[in-house]
Design a protein around this motif. Structure first.
Motif, mmCIF file in Angstrom:
data_model
loop_
_atom_site.group_PDB
_atom_site.id
_atom_site.type_symbol
_atom_site.label_atom_id
_atom_site.label_comp_id
_atom_site.label_asym_id
_atom_site.label_seq_id
_atom_site.Cartn_x
_atom_site.Cartn_y
_atom_site.Cartn_z
ATOM 1 N N GLY A 127 0.820 -1.214 0.000
ATOM 2 C CA GLY A 127 0.000 0.000 0.000
ATOM 3 C C GLY A 127 0.850 1.259 0.000
ATOM 4 N N ASP A 128 0.276 2.315 -0.563
ATOM 5 C CA ASP A 128 0.949 3.615 -0.658
ATOM 6 C C ASP A 128 0.589 4.420 0.589
ATOM 7 O OD1 ASP A 128 1.697 6.203 -1.175
ATOM 8 O OD2 ASP A 128 0.613 6.386 -3.066
ATOM 9 N N THR A 129 1.561 4.645 1.475
ATOM 10 C CA THR A 129 1.275 5.390 2.713
ATOM 11 C C THR A 129 1.993 6.733 2.755
ATOM 12 O OG1 THR A 129 3.089 4.493 4.053
ATOM 13 C CG2 THR A 129 1.054 3.188 3.973
ATOM 14 N N LEU A 130 2.619 7.124 1.638
ATOM 15 C CA LEU A 130 3.316 8.423 1.622
ATOM 16 C C LEU A 130 2.299 9.525 1.894
ATOM 17 C CD1 LEU A 130 5.955 10.014 1.028
ATOM 18 C CD2 LEU A 130 5.209 10.119 -1.364
ATOM 19 N N GLN A 131 2.580 10.320 2.912
ATOM 20 C CA GLN A 131 1.583 11.292 3.369
ATOM 21 C C GLN A 131 2.242 12.638 3.676
ATOM 22 O OE1 GLN A 131 -1.395 10.044 6.421
ATOM 23 N NE2 GLN A 131 -0.261 11.417 7.744
ATOM 24 N N ALA A 132 1.590 13.703 3.244
ATOM 25 C CA ALA A 132 2.064 15.051 3.567
ATOM 26 C C ALA A 132 1.026 15.717 4.462
ATOM 27 C CB ALA A 132 2.237 15.862 2.293
ATOM 28 N N VAL A 133 1.499 16.378 5.522
ATOM 29 C CA VAL A 133 0.580 17.028 6.467
ATOM 30 C C VAL A 133 1.069 18.448 6.726
ATOM 31 C CG1 VAL A 133 -0.237 17.026 8.861
ATOM 32 C CG2 VAL A 133 -0.193 14.892 7.582
ATOM 33 N N ARG A 134 0.114 19.371 6.671
ATOM 34 C CA ARG A 134 0.436 20.761 6.977
ATOM 35 C C ARG A 134 -0.734 21.333 7.764
ATOM 36 N NH1 ARG A 134 2.088 25.148 2.369
ATOM 37 N NH2 ARG A 134 3.271 26.485 3.762
ATOM 38 N N LYS A 135 -0.437 21.993 8.871
ATOM 39 C CA LYS A 135 -1.493 22.576 9.721
ATOM 40 C C LYS A 135 -2.584 21.541 10.022
ATOM 41 C CE LYS A 135 0.148 26.859 9.666
ATOM 42 N NZ LYS A 135 1.191 26.844 10.678
ATOM 43 N N HIS A 136 -2.144 20.327 10.339
ATOM 44 C CA HIS A 136 -3.046 19.239 10.752
ATOM 45 C C HIS A 136 -3.967 18.754 9.637
ATOM 46 C CE1 HIS A 136 -1.629 19.863 14.870
ATOM 47 N NE2 HIS A 136 -1.669 21.134 14.541
ATOM 48 N N GLU A 137 -3.687 19.129 8.378
ATOM 49 C CA GLU A 137 -4.504 18.671 7.244
ATOM 50 C C GLU A 137 -3.597 17.905 6.283
ATOM 51 O OE1 GLU A 137 -7.705 19.389 6.572
ATOM 52 O OE2 GLU A 137 -8.092 20.798 8.223
ATOM 53 N N LYS A 138 -4.173 16.839 5.674
ATOM 54 C CA LYS A 138 -3.410 16.128 4.644
ATOM 55 C C LYS A 138 -3.364 16.970 3.375
ATOM 56 C CE LYS A 138 -4.232 11.486 6.138
ATOM 57 N NZ LYS A 138 -4.719 10.158 5.876
ATOM 58 N N THR A 139 -2.211 16.926 2.695
ATOM 59 C CA THR A 139 -2.097 17.628 1.423
ATOM 60 C C THR A 139 -1.309 16.736 0.461
ATOM 61 O OG1 THR A 139 -0.847 19.447 0.442
ATOM 62 C CG2 THR A 139 -0.429 19.053 2.691
ATOM 63 N N GLY A 140 -1.187 17.114 -0.799
ATOM 64 C CA GLY A 140 -0.458 16.280 -1.760
ATOM 65 C C GLY A 140 1.032 16.281 -1.438
ATOM 66 N N GLY A 150 9.298 20.717 1.203
ATOM 67 C CA GLY A 150 10.027 21.405 2.271
ATOM 68 C C GLY A 150 9.131 22.138 3.247
ATOM 69 N N SER A 151 7.848 22.331 2.891
ATOM 70 C CA SER A 151 6.962 23.080 3.803
ATOM 71 C C SER A 151 5.919 22.187 4.458
ATOM 72 C CB SER A 151 6.214 24.177 3.052
ATOM 73 O OG SER A 151 7.120 24.970 2.364
ATOM 74 N N THR A 152 5.941 20.887 4.158
ATOM 75 C CA THR A 152 4.981 19.981 4.788
ATOM 76 C C THR A 152 5.745 18.822 5.408
ATOM 77 O OG1 THR A 152 4.732 18.654 2.789
ATOM 78 C CG2 THR A 152 3.170 20.457 3.074
ATOM 79 N N ASP A 153 5.138 18.197 6.426
ATOM 80 C CA ASP A 153 5.726 16.991 6.998
ATOM 81 C C ASP A 153 5.453 15.840 6.033
ATOM 82 O OD1 ASP A 153 6.889 15.350 8.959
ATOM 83 O OD2 ASP A 153 4.898 14.677 9.559
ATOM 84 N N LEU A 154 6.458 15.064 5.721
ATOM 85 C CA LEU A 154 6.299 13.914 4.804
ATOM 86 C C LEU A 154 6.671 12.656 5.562
ATOM 87 C CD1 LEU A 154 8.056 14.480 1.349
ATOM 88 C CD2 LEU A 154 5.613 14.248 1.795
ATOM 89 N N THR A 155 5.808 11.652 5.530
ATOM 90 C CA THR A 155 6.099 10.398 6.232
ATOM 91 C C THR A 155 5.611 9.194 5.423
ATOM 92 O OG1 THR A 155 3.961 10.517 7.362
ATOM 93 C CG2 THR A 155 5.845 11.401 8.554
ATOM 94 N N THR A 156 6.111 8.017 5.801
ATOM 95 C CA THR A 156 5.475 6.765 5.372
ATOM 96 C C THR A 156 5.285 5.911 6.612
ATOM 97 O OG1 THR A 156 7.589 5.674 4.962
ATOM 98 C CG2 THR A 156 6.513 6.711 3.055
#
Ligand code: SAH
Length: 364
Positions: free
Chosen positions: A251-264, A270-276
């Motif tokens: 499964g694809d779990t790559l996730q970007a989060v900014r201000k507690h919202e998911k984004t692309g 560099g401006s969003t948290d990126l995790t898997t």
């Protein structure tokens, strides 16, 4: 049109010069680029920032982890001195709460040498400020290799998920590395490396149909290998807590989060948290292969409840106002309920010694 995001401009220039880049290289640039990377800029963690981690939800989390570490130290035969090491400590909140609990066990407190493994300069500063009243000097290290040769208790919360990972996609020709390139308008876009491989680097235990995505983080492998080497040579234990799975899966779990919202993930490099998500099943297998005798796993909810979350919340609430009691109940829900972090987050404890740690099913 001029590119307003300086890191996006650098990434696009690199792709134009040398071709599409892997997901792990993209994550590395977004998180760790020395000037424009998310962590280099200080990573806004907490309610007012981009994402809130368990230690930032409530002091209960760090206090229970502190109690776990003290119990593990007893099980390991009370080594003195020992390295009390945290990987990726963020604002330093977890260690602050651990040390507050540790003060009640003077032999543990005195024997502990506090080591913070942290790459981000602004977060190092924040950690020093958070721990300035803890009564313990803090030493920073850039990697586990720089941790002193001492028996070690190592804790890592939401650290592994921040390490760059690759994605492998199954087609009818085989497995292809997912890459990031440029579309006809010059925007960042996902694609596949044309070369098929017979297998992804991580063994699968079931056939995967075309379209399946397998994630594999060489950086997590490297951290786990050096953790195991360190524990095998010096003794001790490590406790890792993260988003992830205890069973193998795809499964694809790559996730970007900014201000507690998911984004692309490609929207604002560099401006969003990126995790898997972390594959604890696979990392547990690596630890067993490295010879570690104890590999225990649990859900965060199960682990915290076994460690006494509800009792500790009751104690805290006994002398609190009604508003404070409500806040404690909300924190307990967030940390341990299935609908919040309780199921999504997992815990793994490893040690070269054959031990049964508190908080896990196999506890004696
Ligand atoms: N453990 C903290 C913060 C989690 S955010 C908490 O629970 O609140 C991830 C942390 O890992 C940040 O401190 C980040 O700077 C750090 N980090 C990311 N990559 C790292 C690396 N390669 N080496 C050391 N620290 C790293």
């Amino acid at each position: 049109m001029a590119e307003p995001n300086p890191l996006a401009a650098l990434i696009k220039a690199e792709i134009e010069a040398t071709g599409p880049i892997t997901v792990s290289h993209y994550m590395h640039l977004c998180l760790n680029h020395p000037t424009h990377g998310y962590y280099a800029a200080g990573a806004p963690i907490g309610a007012a920032g981009d994402f809130t981690t368990a230690p930032e939800v409530s002091q209960l989390f760090g206090e229970l982890i502190g109690a776990w570490l003290i119990a593990a130290w007893e099980q390991l035969g009370r080594p003195a001195p020992f390295a009390l090491t945290e990987l990726g400590p963020g604002r330093g909140t977890l260690m602050k709460d651990v040390l507050r609990v540790a003060r009640s066990v003077p032999a543990f407190f005195e024997a502990a040498q506090v080591i913070m493994v942290e790459t981000s300069a602004p977060l190092r500063e924040q950690q020093c400020a958070t721990l300035s009243a803890s009564g313990k000097p803090v030493t920073h290290a850039a990697s586990l290799d720089a941790v002193p040769p001492l028996p070690s208790l190592i804790v890592a919360n939401e650290f592994l998920d921040a390490l760059p990972a690759d994605q492998w996609v199954r087609t009818d020709k085989g497995w292809h590395k997912r890459k990031i390139g440029l579309d006809a308008d010059g925007a960042l876009t996902f694609g596949l490396d044309p070369t098929p491989h017979p297998q992804p680097p991580k063994a699968l235990n079931a056939p995967a149909p075309p379209g399946s995505v397998v994630e594999h983080s060489p950086a997590q492998d490297a951290v786990l290998t050096s953790l195991c080497d360190h524990l095998n040579s010096q003794g001790g234990a490590a406790l890792m807590i993260d988003y992830g799975a205890l069973e193998p899966g795809t499964g694809d779990t790559l996730q970007a989060v900014r201000k507690h919202e998911k984004t692309g993930p490609l929207t604002a490099p560099g401006s969003t948290d990126l995790t898997t998500h972390v594959d604890f099943h696979y990392l547990g297998q690596l630890a067993s292969k490295a010879g570690l005798q104890t590999v225990q796993t649990a859900t965060q909810g199960g682990f915290l409840v076994k460690l006494g979350l509800l009792e500790r919340a009751g104690q805290l609430g006994a002398h609190a106002s009604e508003a404070e009691r409500d806040a404690i109940s909300i924190a307990v829900e967030r940390l341990a309920s299935d609908a919040a972090m309780g199921q999504l987050f997992k815990v793994m404890a490893i040690s070269p010694a054959p031990l049964a740690f508190a908080g896990f099913e196999s506890e004696l």
